[in-house]
Design a protein around this motif. Structure first.
Motif, mmCIF file in Angstrom:
data_model
loop_
_atom_site.group_PDB
_atom_site.id
_atom_site.type_symbol
_atom_site.label_atom_id
_atom_site.label_comp_id
_atom_site.label_asym_id
_atom_site.label_seq_id
_atom_site.Cartn_x
_atom_site.Cartn_y
_atom_site.Cartn_z
ATOM 1 N N SER A 497 0.833 -1.202 0.000
ATOM 2 C CA SER A 497 0.000 0.000 0.000
ATOM 3 C C SER A 497 0.870 1.255 0.000
ATOM 4 O O SER A 497 2.088 1.188 0.176
ATOM 5 C CB SER A 497 -0.905 0.004 1.233
ATOM 6 O OG SER A 497 -0.104 0.009 2.422
ATOM 7 N N SER A 519 -1.573 -1.442 -3.984
ATOM 8 C CA SER A 519 -2.959 -1.835 -3.760
ATOM 9 C C SER A 519 -3.448 -1.283 -2.430
ATOM 10 O O SER A 519 -2.743 -0.537 -1.748
ATOM 11 C CB SER A 519 -3.093 -3.367 -3.793
ATOM 12 O OG SER A 519 -2.246 -3.950 -2.806
ATOM 13 N N GLY A 520 -4.663 -1.686 -2.075
ATOM 14 C CA GLY A 520 -5.251 -1.226 -0.829
ATOM 15 C C GLY A 520 -5.889 0.143 -0.973
ATOM 16 O O GLY A 520 -5.936 0.733 -2.054
ATOM 17 N N GLN A 521 -6.395 0.636 0.143
ATOM 18 C CA GLN A 521 -7.034 1.943 0.131
ATOM 19 C C GLN A 521 -5.999 3.050 0.232
ATOM 20 O O GLN A 521 -4.934 2.888 0.838
ATOM 21 C CB GLN A 521 -8.026 2.050 1.295
ATOM 22 C CG GLN A 521 -9.186 1.081 1.186
ATOM 23 C CD GLN A 521 -10.270 1.363 2.217
ATOM 24 O OE1 GLN A 521 -10.135 2.251 3.048
ATOM 25 N NE2 GLN A 521 -11.343 0.596 2.164
ATOM 26 N N GLN A 524 -5.785 8.286 4.266
ATOM 27 C CA GLN A 524 -6.458 9.559 4.535
ATOM 28 C C GLN A 524 -5.454 10.685 4.756
ATOM 29 O O GLN A 524 -5.764 11.857 4.546
ATOM 30 C CB GLN A 524 -7.354 9.429 5.776
ATOM 31 C CG GLN A 524 -8.559 8.521 5.590
ATOM 32 C CD GLN A 524 -9.560 9.105 4.593
ATOM 33 O OE1 GLN A 524 -9.703 10.315 4.483
ATOM 34 N NE2 GLN A 524 -10.253 8.231 3.875
ATOM 35 N N PHE A 542 -5.253 0.310 -6.529
ATOM 36 C CA PHE A 542 -5.877 0.956 -5.375
ATOM 37 C C PHE A 542 -7.387 0.741 -5.416
ATOM 38 O O PHE A 542 -8.008 0.764 -6.499
ATOM 39 C CB PHE A 542 -5.570 2.450 -5.358
ATOM 40 C CG PHE A 542 -4.134 2.768 -5.103
ATOM 41 C CD1 PHE A 542 -3.495 2.345 -3.951
ATOM 42 C CD2 PHE A 542 -3.395 3.515 -6.016
ATOM 43 C CE1 PHE A 542 -2.158 2.648 -3.710
ATOM 44 C CE2 PHE A 542 -2.067 3.826 -5.795
ATOM 45 C CZ PHE A 542 -1.442 3.381 -4.638
ATOM 46 N N ASP A 543 -7.990 0.540 -4.239
ATOM 47 C CA ASP A 543 -9.437 0.433 -4.177
ATOM 48 C C ASP A 543 -9.965 1.351 -3.091
ATOM 49 O O ASP A 543 -9.217 2.124 -2.499
ATOM 50 C CB ASP A 543 -9.873 -1.020 -3.944
ATOM 51 C CG ASP A 543 -9.228 -1.626 -2.702
ATOM 52 O OD1 ASP A 543 -8.944 -0.870 -1.752
ATOM 53 O OD2 ASP A 543 -9.010 -2.848 -2.672
ATOM 54 N N GLY A 544 -11.260 1.267 -2.844
ATOM 55 C CA GLY A 544 -11.877 2.144 -1.867
ATOM 56 C C GLY A 544 -12.220 3.493 -2.467
ATOM 57 O O GLY A 544 -12.143 3.716 -3.679
ATOM 58 N N PRO A 547 -9.744 9.494 -0.675
ATOM 59 C CA PRO A 547 -9.663 10.079 0.674
ATOM 60 C C PRO A 547 -9.980 11.570 0.644
ATOM 61 O O PRO A 547 -10.021 12.189 -0.425
ATOM 62 C CB PRO A 547 -8.204 9.828 1.069
ATOM 63 C CG PRO A 547 -7.478 9.727 -0.230
ATOM 64 C CD PRO A 547 -8.433 9.093 -1.199
ATOM 65 N N ASN A 563 -7.453 2.335 -11.804
ATOM 66 C CA ASN A 563 -7.407 1.683 -10.505
ATOM 67 C C ASN A 563 -8.745 0.988 -10.284
ATOM 68 O O ASN A 563 -9.515 0.787 -11.229
ATOM 69 C CB ASN A 563 -7.101 2.696 -9.396
ATOM 70 C CG ASN A 563 -5.633 3.048 -9.314
ATOM 71 O OD1 ASN A 563 -4.813 2.242 -8.899
ATOM 72 N ND2 ASN A 563 -5.283 4.264 -9.748
ATOM 73 N N LEU A 565 -10.879 2.166 -7.758
ATOM 74 C CA LEU A 565 -11.521 3.076 -6.823
ATOM 75 C C LEU A 565 -13.026 3.105 -7.066
ATOM 76 O O LEU A 565 -13.483 2.974 -8.209
ATOM 77 C CB LEU A 565 -10.934 4.472 -6.969
ATOM 78 C CG LEU A 565 -9.420 4.573 -6.699
ATOM 79 C CD1 LEU A 565 -8.904 5.967 -7.059
ATOM 80 C CD2 LEU A 565 -9.105 4.262 -5.249
ATOM 81 N N LYS A 635 -22.388 7.680 1.095
ATOM 82 C CA LYS A 635 -21.512 6.513 1.081
ATOM 83 C C LYS A 635 -22.307 5.286 1.513
ATOM 84 O O LYS A 635 -23.021 5.315 2.512
ATOM 85 C CB LYS A 635 -20.319 6.705 2.017
ATOM 86 C CG LYS A 635 -19.423 7.851 1.606
ATOM 87 C CD LYS A 635 -18.265 7.973 2.542
ATOM 88 C CE LYS A 635 -17.358 9.129 2.142
ATOM 89 N NZ LYS A 635 -16.239 9.314 3.056
#
Length: 1011
Positions: A497, A519-521, A524, A542-544, A547, A563, A565, A635
């Protein structure tokens, strides 16, 4: 009565002698002070408290008459205006107001100071003209207005100041020509006219200034050959003509004519020819600057005779031959034990770095050998240069690992090795460079992990390690380097990440981690990098959600594309006032796209490839939002998202069952099931809304021949006007009766759907439909290129006169096109998620826009190299009946070889040779084993001009341009690309680098360096 008058006169004389008649000086100084602003020091406070002016700060009086003779106010942080009352100090000999912040003009009353010998107003903000009244100051020895804002010309009246020794007008806005009266001021020793806007030639009568020791004419607009009069100023210690337009070659006996020079600066001119071999005869020379010229030949080894030399700057010329022996001068320089700066970058120096480099001066703090053709490894002996602070070796052909001895250079502040072929690990001794500010190792072949010791470089401002083969995670230690401004690690194989600690980099301006496997979120903490100006995260995993980065109000470029996202697009992105580029494409964003602020500009924002987005401005061509679309900022929890998905799937299944029952009979009657035979629906999912057959028929006036602009193997190209957008486009209509046309259509869609490059023809959308006769219809819609194909520019004699270009392409334009095409192939081969081979590169597939920028087109034979096997490709070739184009296709394709990036390199080599010879590879001149490749190879190096396209030899080139050398280097690149064996061909990244280097050397079209 007579006695009384005599006594009165004696009394007045006594009063004056003992200092009681200074009232006029006092009043003049009071008026002067009234227009002066003082800093916090209030340095002129004594002028209020002390009775006698001779005791005031900065004031000196004569011993006998007690009148003010010297006003020394330099560097006292004074401001305001210079009062005209200064002209009432009639006994003044010395006036120094330098190093302050005076504004306004020079009062003409200064001309009343007829006793004045020294006038110094350097380093202020004075504007206006030089007052002609200064000619009244006939005793002047020094006249200095250095670094102000004076304008106009030099008054002719100053020609009467025959006692003048120093005339310093450097750094103003003076215009006109150098005054002819200069040669009449035969007492002059120091003259400074640098940094103005003076033009024309140097007057011949300057030869009279036989006492001249300092001459600065730099940064003006002088032109002509090196001024012959200057050769006669044999007393010169300093000669500075840097930054003008002088041309011609230097006299061979230069060093014998000016034997006393200590500093010689002739850089940034247009000098040609070789470096005079007599220069080393100037035994007292300490600084020599000849950079940014067109000098050729070798660097004399006899420079080693200049044992006092401290600075040698020869960079940005054409020195060297690109071969062994070019670097022998380094051995001679080992005698220059005081050498501090050596700059010979941006030349044509070849060969290996000699071990004698370790014997250079131990006082050397800057060594620049960048942008040459240096090969081999970095010698171990470089570790002996213990005082080195800056080492520039970028853009060469260096190989091997970094020598361990490099770790001894503990004072290094700048280390640049980018664009070489260096390999193996980045050594841990990098952490020894605790003073390092810039580290650039990008575009090499480094592999392995980034050493954690890099965290010891606590002063690091710029870190560039992109375009290597690095892997592992991003070290947390890097996130502890708080001064970091640039963190650039793109196009490697980093995993894991993006660390949360990135938020500790509060000064970070550029973060570039694109095209890795991160990868990962997203953390923030990104939102706490308040100095951020450029954020490049594209091409990862990247996912999520995005931020909260609403605090990055100064950001200019954001790229989140390619990505995984999801979530809604934050509304605050619309309000970033400095934003110039926002790319959110090819993700899983959903909901309504804002229509305010930045989202009103379709050229600024890209959101394609997010199938669940809706709304936005019309130019984004998204589906309209239904009333049920979630509001901005909402969300979903993972649970609610799953519920929505299950409900949606259930409803969809029921609907599909109903439609299937109703439509079964209709489907049986249909000749072709378009859904089955049209796999383009998924392929084209990321493009704009589809266009119908009827729309295209109307846009092309019924596919009228008047709109026909070209034809190819599988179809015809028409010019069309789309009325909805009022946009001119090119429509490629596939001939579906031609075998392989459908596969060509699919190949083009598959190749272009996910790739973006400024030198690719942009595929806008596609039409997959049936025509009015019920036949299958396939068309591709591209951006229209108004300057047609490169083929018509290279071979205008083969097309109708009405369509011929009005002129031929210049050498620079061809070089620009070559660079454009090379950069595209490099992108396709290396920087896409999946390598792509074009398989049919040739001039007719390179299109030119308004400014002759090249765009590669026609991906009908292109292959995604990770998505095919040998058998499938051979089947595709045989069904299409095409293996590329004869003359451009690689030899291995003719023997059934599978497509590869090496085949594209071969095609590019032939393409490059054709561009600069004007001869097709199928020209009747060639046959059997005699090819375009062998034709060029046999002509090098002596007969370059015999094989070059005659139309470019005399167009757009300055007098004295070294065209033979330029073409020779271009042809060599073409030959190395078109080698018969694939393993002997260059990689496209190397090709692009070498072509850019050629363009930089010969046309000075340099990109901004990272220094």
């Amino acid at each position: 009565m007579r006695v009384f008058l005599l006594l009165s006169l004696n009394a007045l004389m006594l009063l004056e002698a003992y200092g009681f008649t200074d009232e006029s000086d006092r009043q003049a100084l009071f008026e002067f002070k009234s227009q002066v602003s003082q800093g916090k020091r209030a340095v002129l406070s004594s002028w209020d408290n002390i009775v006698h002016v001779c005791n005031w700060t900065g004031v000196t009086c004569g011993r006998k008459h007690k009148r003010v003779t010297r006003l020394e106010l330099g560097g006292l942080q004074l401001g305001g205006m210079i009062s005209p009352s200064i002209g009432n100090l009639s006994f003044l000999i010395w006036l120094n107001l330098s190093g302050n912040s005076f504004v306004g003009t020079i009062p003409h009353e200064v001309g009343n100071l007829f006793r004045l010998e020294h006038l110094d107003m350097n380093f202020n903000y004075i504007k206006g003209d030089i007052p002609a009244s200064l000619a009244n100051c006939s005793r002047l020895l020094e006249l200095q207005f250095n670094s102000n804002h004076l304008g106009g010309g030099v008054p002719l009246e100053l020609g009467s100041l025959t006692k003048l020794v120093t005339l310093d007008l450097y750094g103003n806005n003076l215009k006109g020509k150098l005054p002819d009266f200069l040669g009449n001021l035969t007492s002059l020793k120091e003259v400074g006219f640098g940094g103005n806007n003076i033009e024309g030639r140097i007057p011949d009568n300057i030869v009279r200034l036989t006492r001249m020791v300092y001459l600065d004419l730099s940064r003006n607009n002088f032109l002509g050959v090196f001024p012959p009069p200057i050769y006669n100023l044999s007393s010169l210690y300093v000669l500075n003509i840097f930054g003008n337009s002088f041309s011609g070659s230097l006299r061979a006996d230069f060093g014998n004519l000016l034997p006393n020079l200590q500093r010689l600066f002739i850089g940034r001119n247009h000098f040609t020819g070789a470096i005079p071999t007599t220069l080393p005869n100037i035994s007292n020379l300490q600084m020599l600057g000849m950079e940014y010229n067109n000098l050729t030949g070798g660097i004399p080894s006899s420079f080693g005779k200049l044992w006092k030399l401290k600075v040698l700057s020869l960079h940005s010329n054409f020195l060297g031959s690109g071969s062994f022996g070019d670097l022998e001068f380094l051995g001679g320089l080992t005698n220059c034990t005081k050498l501090e700066i050596l700059e010979v970058g941006r030349n044509r120096l070849g060969g290996r770095l000699p071990t004698s480099i370790g014997n250079l001066s131990t006082e050397l703090n800057l060594l620049s050998l960048d942008t040459n053709l240096i090969t081999g490894s970095i010698p171990h002996e470089i570790g002996c240069l213990i005082s080195l602070q800056s080492l520039w070796l970028e853009k060469n052909l260096l190989t091997g690992p970094l020598p361990t001895s490099l770790g001894k250079l503990l004072g290094l502040m700048k280390l640049s090795l980018y664009s070489n072929r260096l390999s193996r690990d980045i050594p841990s001794f990098i952490g020894n460079f605790t003073m390092l500010e810039t580290l650039d190792l990008s575009n090499n072949s480094f592999e392995g992990f980034v050493p954690t010791s890099l965290g010891n470089c606590s002063h690091l401002l710029e870190l560039w390690i992109g375009d290597n083969k690095l892997n592992g995670t991003i070290p947390l230690e890097i996130m502890q380097i708080s001064p970091l401004l640039t963190l650039s690690i793109p196009r490697n194989f980093f995993t894991g990440s993006l660390p949360e600690d990135v938020g500790r980099l509060e000064n970070l301006v550029t973060l570039s981690v694109e095209n890795n496997k991160l990868s990962g979120q997203l953390p923030q903490t990104l939102g706490t990098c308040l100095s951020m100006g450029e954020l490049y995260l594209q091409g990862n995993l990247f996912d999520g959600a995005i931020p909260d980065i609403r605090g990055l109000v100064g950001i200019k470029e954001i790229d989140f594309s390619n990505n995984n996202l999801f979530g809604v697009i934050p509304g605050y992105l619309a309000n970033f006032s400095k934003l110039q580029y926002l790319n959110l494409s090819i993700n899983n964003f959903e909901g309504r796209v804002p229509t305010e602020g930045n989202f009103q500009n379709a050229s600024l924002v890209s959101v394609f490839g997010n199938k669940d987005l809706c709304g936005g401005i019309r130019e984004l061509q998204l589906k309209p939002c239904s009333r049920q679309e979630p509001p901005m900022g909402r969300k979903y929890s993972s649970l609610s998202r799953k519920a929505v998905i299950w409900v949606s799937v259930s409803i969809a299944l029921l609907l599909l069952l109903f439609i299937a029952l109703v439509s079964l009979r209709w489907l049986r009657k249909r000749k072709r099931n378009l859904q089955t035979n049209n796999p383009t629906l998924s392929t084209l999912g990321v493009f704009h809304e589809k266009i119908s057959y009827g729309d295209l028929q109307n846009a092309t006036d019924g596919f009228s021949s008047s709109n026909l602009i070209g034809s190819g193997s599988f179809g015809t190209v028409f010019k069309a006007l789309l009325p909805v957008e009022n946009k001119v486009v090119a429509v490629k209509v596939l001939n579906m009766e031609r075998r392989g046309a459908m596969k060509s259509f699919m190949a083009e869609c598959e190749s272009l759907k996910d790739i973006r490059h400024r030198n690719l023809v942009k595929l806008l959308t596609a039409c997959s439909s049936i025509d009015f006769q019920g036949n299958e219809f396939r068309a591709l819609i591209y951006d229209f290129m108004p300057n047609g194909s490169l083929d018509m520019w290279l071979h205008p004699e083969e097309i109708e006169e009405i369509h011929r270009p009005s002129r031929t392409l210049t050498l620079l334009e061809r070089l620009n096109i070559a660079v454009d095409v090379a950069s595209v192939l490099d992108y396709l081969h290396v920087h896409c998620h999946e390598p792509i081979a074009h398989c049919d590169l040739k001039p007719s597939n390179v299109l030119l826009d308004d400014d002759l920028t090249a765009h590669v087109s026609d991906f009908g034979l292109a292959r995604l190299l990770l998505k095919f096997d040998r058998e499938s490709f051979l089947n595709q070739l045989s069904s299409a009946g095409v293996r590329g184009t004869i003359g451009y296709a690689a030899p291995e394709y003719g023997m059934g070889g599978q497509p590869s990036i090496h085949g594209d390199v071969y095609s590019f080599g032939v393409f490059l040779l054709e561009m600069f010879t004007g001869k097709r590879p199928t020209n009747e001149l060639f046959g059997g084993n005699f090819t375009l490749h062998s034709y060029i190879k046999s002509a090098l190096p002596e007969r370059v001009l015999d094989v070059a396209d005659e139309s470019i030899l005399h167009i757009g080139l300055r007098v004295g341009f070294p065209i033979v050398e330029c073409l020779k280097l271009v042809f060599e690149v073409g030959l190395r690309c078109s080698e018969e064996s694939p393993t002997n061909r260059l990689a496209m990244s190397e090709v692009a680098k070498e072509l850019i280097s050629i363009r930089e050397r010969f046309f000075k079209a340099r990109r901004t360096t990272r220094r």
